[in-house]
Enzyme design. Sequence first.
Site, short mmCIF file in Angstrom:
data_model
loop_
_atom_site.label_atom_id
_atom_site.label_comp_id
_atom_site.label_asym_id
_atom_site.label_seq_id
_atom_site.Cartn_x
_atom_site.Cartn_y
_atom_site.Cartn_z
CB CYS A 112 49.02 21.18 52.18
SG CYS A 112 49.41 20.15 53.61
CG HIS A 172 53.82 18.48 50.12
ND1 HIS A 172 53.24 19.68 49.78
CD2 HIS A 172 53.06 17.98 51.13
CE1 HIS A 172 52.18 19.89 50.55
NE2 HIS A 172 52.05 18.86 51.37
CD GLU A 173 52.83 14.05 51.61
OE1 GLU A 173 52.67 13.98 52.85
OE2 GLU A 173 52.06 14.70 50.87
CG HIS A 219 53.60 17.25 55.90
ND1 HIS A 219 52.95 18.26 56.58
CD2 HIS A 219 52.97 17.14 54.70
CE1 HIS A 219 51.99 18.75 55.82
NE2 HIS A 219 51.98 18.09 54.68
#
Length: 214
Positions: A126, A168-169, A172
């Site tokens: 990351c 993953h994004e 966030h």
Amino acid sequence: MGTPGDRAPLAERVGQLLDGGLPLTIVAAGDPVLRHGIAPYDGQLAPALLARFVEALRVTMRAAPGVGLAAPQVGVPLRIAVIEDPAPVPEEVRLVRGRVPQPFRVLVNPSYEPVGGARAAFFEGCLSVPGWQAVVARPAEVRLTGQDEHGRALDEVFTGWPARIVQHETDHLDGVLYLDRAEPRSLSSSQAMAERWAQPTPEEAARALGFELP
């Protein structure tokens, strides 16, 4: 939906951020902005400012370099992320990880759900946790819904590495870092990764470091 008065301060802050030049500074783990779930984007930025912000995310992601970047990673609490992956990897890695090129895309208000029960575990890093990687087991296939930067509906199934990127994004935007989902014993420095764990799969690392793969 907030009132224009509610939106003005955020728009002003984004404008000031962009006026400071590119690439933008990427926020590191420990900053509270990375740990708060972000409210949906509903037009807080005027179209021209939104276009500037999206371009800033693209420039910053490429400069890092990375394959995705979420607005909170540059300190902006908006449910927006960008992805792009030229996938410059050997054929063996491409086949094992399902890593295929992804064009530049903007994800607005994305959410995902698993498709089927298959899971895949690979090392993941990351931009907000520089210098480290860890193994994360994620659904191998997901359905992503949301919009693009023009408000057009997005409803698409992602598999392989692209599925990992969008998870993953999107995480966030929910205040989740990949470390929250990682196998703790797999945590490795970038140097250790280069010297020991560059194989297409983390099986050797699992045996040596003492953790199980799904």
